[in-house]
Design an enzyme around this catalytic site. Structure first.
Site, PDB file in Angstrom:
ATOM      1  N   SER A   1       0.833  -1.200   0.000  1.00 31.48           N
ATOM      2  CA  SER A   1       0.000   0.000   0.000  1.00 31.48           C
ATOM      3  C   SER A   1       0.872   1.257   0.000  1.00 31.48           C
ATOM      4  O   SER A   1       1.676   1.457  -0.903  1.00 31.48           O
ATOM      5  CB  SER A   1      -0.955  -0.043   1.193  1.00 31.48           C
TER       6      SER A   1
ATOM      7  N   HIS B   1      -7.444  -5.004  -1.523  1.00 31.69           N
ATOM      8  CA  HIS B   1      -6.233  -4.281  -1.156  1.00 31.69           C
ATOM      9  C   HIS B   1      -5.434  -4.985  -0.058  1.00 31.69           C
ATOM     10  O   HIS B   1      -4.211  -4.922  -0.037  1.00 31.69           O
ATOM     11  CB  HIS B   1      -6.620  -2.872  -0.698  1.00 31.69           C
TER      12      HIS B   1
ATOM     13  N   ASP C   1      -9.432  -2.432  -6.212  1.00 24.04           N
ATOM     14  CA  ASP C   1      -8.791  -1.683  -5.126  1.00 24.04           C
ATOM     15  C   ASP C   1      -9.533  -0.372  -4.873  1.00 24.04           C
ATOM     16  O   ASP C   1      -9.715   0.437  -5.784  1.00 24.04           O
ATOM     17  CB  ASP C   1      -7.337  -1.398  -5.488  1.00 24.04           C
TER      18      ASP C   1
END
Length: 477
Positions: free
Chosen positions: A174, A454, A426
């Protein structure tokens, strides 16, 4: 092009090791680094990390050369998501087993301002002076400073390593992927390879463009939520109406507002997020129905879902991760874009007017939409840790002289292999922008899927890591 900067090795303050059951040797490291790499007299910070290796007792004692090889395996550095989060314990980390099995030494570094690395907190900020002094301090906690720290630590830890082992590999989840791309821009000479999961940052996009794209996915996830739990249309409205009328306090002392309630949409894009939100809404609604108030148990469970109080960087610096260079103030981009969308999207009308959104006079009431990974000015009124940072946050939102995070020319001629997992669904990193970035970073190989979210690195660890290492190890004709 970003100017090159000479980095001095970090100063190692302490190194202590212990054995964790399960055959892990964990060495806790504390380093000292400059607050400001352009002004070394501005003070120092502490950076904390855990170095993880396998612990075993060999049948035959190792020779000196074997011991040296055993303890000097190439590093794989994990870069956590966020911004604003430190690392979990190695025995609980999803990357530990794979990294050690593949012959790496794993390094879990807490970014500056997080975990045990001089963490940001309101009481400490207050000692620095007023809002302007606090804002100036916080400007030093973005990805550009983080990679300076990482490079300084690399120079320290590998000072006596053979040349073949001085470079290290990095793994960004991320926001950690955003940091990795800044690392590729500033210090590619320190990197052997880069792994990214949900971290192909929108390097060519402004904060406004990012949030315009992300709201579309947030709306889709809300639609999916209410399809799965249609009974929650009424429940969410009733809880929101109760909060608007009663203004209760949460166990931690923060005001339980409508904006804070709908902020749990942060969870919508994670594996199991819909069910987690439903469970939370059900608890709150049942409390109100049975007792006429929200119990401590339900309130405490709710508080843990959006960690602005415990990880304030996540709120106060969030939009700055999308400001790549001078002239690009974020200026509360998520709120501005959301208010514009609210004109045509009834589910977001609370962003313009909570009372109007909760009006019970309409027979065909629209569901209230949760927000996603968005930070609004109202959050600085209802989180205890953020309240005294409100003026500081305003200064940071208006600041328009941020240094560049990404060097697009350097990324275009990149020679460091990049292996990325990108998720079509996502909600936090737009898939189209991720594809654009993959094309902009030379040598990037992408595993793209529409059957993971995600947080797949944690939820489907073996699948994700298996695909990434296939990208590295397989030969393409």
């Amino acid at each position: 092009m970003m100017a090159a900067q000479v980095i001095r090795p970090a100063r190692l303050l302490s190194r202590t090791a212990h054995i964790v059951p399960g055959q892990l040797r964990v060495t806790e490291l504390i380093f000292e680094v400059p607050l400001n790499y352009s002004n070394l007299s501005a003070g120092n910070l502490k950076i904390f990390g855990r170095q993880v290796t396998k612990h075993d007792t060999p049948i035959v004692p190792r020779t000196d050369s074997e011991l040296e090889e055993h303890h000097r395996k190439p590093y794989l550095v994990y870069l956590e998501g966020g911004p604003g989060f430190g690392n979990r314990e190695p025995q609980d980390h999803q990357l530990t087993k794979t990294a050690l099995d593949r012959g790496y030494t794993l390094l879990l570094l807490d970014y500056r301002g997080t975990g045990l690395s001089t963490p940001i907190n309101q009481p400490h900020l207050a000692t620095l002076g007023g809002p302007q002094q606090q804002a100036d301090y916080l400007k030093r906690f973005r990805a550009d400073s983080i990679v300076h720290d990482a490079e300084a630590v690399r120079l320290c830890l590998t000072a006596d390593y053979p040349e073949t082992h001085k470079k290290w590999s990095i793994f960004g989840q991320s926001y950690g992927g955003f940091v990795a791309l800044t690392y590729l821009s500033q210090f590619p000479q320190g990197l052997r390879e880069v792994f990214l999961t949900g971290g192909l940052a929108p390097v060519k996009r402004t904060a406004q463009e990012v949030y315009t794209a992300l709201y579309k996915k947030v709306i889709q996830r809300n639609e999916a939520y209410y399809r799965k739990f249609p009974e929650d249309v009424e429940r969410v409205r009733k809880v929101a109406q109760y909060l608007n009328a009663k203004s209760p306090l949460l166990p931690g002392g923060g005001e339980f507002t409508v904006e804070r309630l709908l902020g749990i949409g942060l969870c919508l894009g994670m594996n199991g997020g819909l069910d987690l939100i439903h469970s939370t809404i059900l608890k709150l609604a049942m409390d109100i129905e049975q007792f006429g108030f929200i119990t401590r148990a339900a309130g405490a469970a709710f508080e843990g879902l959006v960690p602005f109080d415990t990880n304030p960087i996540y709120a106060v610096l969030h939009e700055s991760i999308y400001t790549n260079g001078p002239g690009l103030a974020s200026d509360w981009a998520a709120h501005r874009v959301g208010k514009t969308l609210a004109e045509s999207e009834p589910g977001l009308s609370w962003l313009s007017s909570v009372p109007q959104a909760l009006d019970s006079s309409s027979k065909n009431q629209q569901p209230l939409y949760f927000s996603g990974e968005m930070v609004y000015p109202a959050h600085f009124d209802c989180y205890p840790e953020l309240k005294d940072m409100k003026e500081t946050a305003e200064l940071l939102a208006k600041y328009d002289d941020w240094p560049r995070l990404y060097d697009l020319d350097q990324l275009a001629r990149n020679e460091v292999p990049v292996y990325a997992a990108s998720y079509v669904e996502d909600m936090y990193v737009d898939a189209d922008f991720a594809r654009e970035t993959a094309k902009a970073v030379r040598g990037t190989k992408v595993f793209k899927t529409n059957v993971m979210y995600h947080g797949a690195l944690r939820a489907k660890t073996d699948e994700v890591l298996g695909q990434l290492f296939k990208l590295r190890d397989d030969t393409l004709d």
